[in-house]
Design an enzyme around this catalytic site. Sequence first.
Site, PDB file in Angstrom:
ATOM      1  NE  ARG A 111      -4.873   3.291  -1.117  1.00  0.00           N
ATOM      2  CZ  ARG A 111      -4.499   4.423  -0.540  1.00  0.00           C
ATOM      3  NH1 ARG A 111      -3.382   4.502   0.151  1.00  0.00           N
ATOM      4  NH2 ARG A 111      -5.235   5.497  -0.658  1.00  0.00           N
TER       5      ARG A 111
ATOM      6  NE  ARG B 117      -3.949  15.307  -0.340  1.00  0.00           N
ATOM      7  CZ  ARG B 117      -4.296  14.018  -0.389  1.00  0.00           C
ATOM      8  NH1 ARG B 117      -5.201  13.625  -1.249  1.00  0.00           N
ATOM      9  NH2 ARG B 117      -3.740  13.138   0.407  1.00  0.00           N
TER      10      ARG B 117
ATOM     11  CG  HIS C 104      -9.462   7.678   1.286  1.00  0.00           C
ATOM     12  ND1 HIS C 104      -9.803   8.995   1.544  1.00  0.00           N
ATOM     13  CD2 HIS C 104      -8.117   7.643   1.291  1.00  0.00           C
ATOM     14  CE1 HIS C 104      -8.708   9.711   1.704  1.00  0.00           C
ATOM     15  NE2 HIS C 104      -7.661   8.906   1.555  1.00  0.00           N
TER      16      HIS C 104
ATOM     17  CG  ASN D  10      -1.874   1.074   1.359  1.00  0.00           C
ATOM     18  OD1 ASN D  10      -1.809   2.041   0.599  1.00  0.00           O
ATOM     19  ND2 ASN D  10      -2.793   0.962   2.304  1.00  0.00           N
TER      20      ASN D  10
ATOM     21  CD  GLU E   3      -6.708   2.110   3.132  1.00  0.00           C
ATOM     22  OE1 GLU E   3      -5.716   2.367   3.839  1.00  0.00           O
ATOM     23  OE2 GLU E   3      -7.080   2.833   2.207  1.00  0.00           O
TER      24      GLU E   3
END
Length: 395
Positions: free
Chosen positions: A91, A239, A180, A8, A382
């Site tokens: 991922r 961000r 996500h 990931n 995840e």
Amino acid sequence: MMKILIINSGSSSIKFQLIEMPSETLICSGLVERIGYDDAIINYKTKGDSLNQTHNIKTHREGLNKIVELLLDAEKGVIANTNEINIVGHRVVHGGNSFSNTTLITSEVKEKIQEYAALAPLHNPGNLEGIFVSEEIFPMAKQVAIFDTAFHQTIPEKVKKYAIPNELYENHGIQVYGFHGTSHQYVSNKAIAYLGLETSKIITIHLGNGCSMTAVKDGKSIDTSLGFTPSNGLVMGSRSGDIDHAIIFHLVNNLKYTLNEVKTLLTNKSGMLGLTGHMDLRDIVEEAENGNAECQLALAISTYRIKKYIGAYIAAMNGVDAIVFTAGIGENSPTIRKLSCEDLEVFGIDLDDAKNKSGSRDLREINTAKSKVKLLVIPTNEELEIAKQAYELVN
Ligand code: AMP
């Protein structure tokens, strides 16, 4: 029985887990952080052992090579040779409109990931590098990609289309994609199973370095706060999230920024970093508690944004059964959870302060008994979700 290595890769980090399927047994896990710096940190855990090392790691390739050295290490390693790995699950952040499911990686798939790098410049290049390196290191393994955008392919057209000329949607794929996805999917499924719901309206709030919220109706994403790229919506580490796009024209036309400078400004220098000078939420909360007004205001701005999306998604689903907090901040910050749930009694949302402060690592409820909406903290995983999907695909 299969051994699945999950990679990931983030913009400056690689999380990894080796999982045995179908038993879902975690064999080892770890994280390489601060890639690109002289003092990159490697953290590695097996059942009986753990280590933390600092190395000079300049690229994702070097990071992955270090991970493989650890997996094969005579003392701390967990495999004798690289052929023991049956599947490598990657991922990948942006899969555009091309992938609604987990996919075996072919040269066409790699070309598409490269094409979408323009839309996820912080992520897709690192993801692709991870794939190239792992094809060299694990030539016998099946390489599988799981896209962050896939879970959001169920978002209806009225939500995913921007109000710009149709041609840009039809010919250039300019639309909401959402990100996500594996995390929103994993925690919403957990919430549905925990609450035993047959029909369900869940809002999932993923707050990490990147932040996003999703309205999940009956297990399907119907709206999400990140859009065409992982830029809009909530205030993130560096961000900005939602801004009036005319600010960009003003910066370029009147303040003489170049377009690249604007991109860097909004992607790497804004968000909590732009508001406070700090990116790590722990520092911001500590400063706020010590009376720093800028940090207090940044917490108010970011949680006000979360509340606006809670209201929007309750409207989108005509109700909500549960709100789920997850990821680094969502799982660990009682302050952010409290501010995000404050003054929402009108929706039947009522946070229990003591439960909110409990430091448990497990799935837990943090609502009062009288709250109509369940408030849950669910650790995301995840990697396990990727392992399950990769195993299903290969079998
Ligand atoms: P993630 O992207 O999910 O790994 O989350 C990373 C972010 O989680 C970091 O930037 C930290 O700001 C935040 N974080 C991690 N631990 C804590 C904590 N104990 N309290 C507040 N924030 C945390």
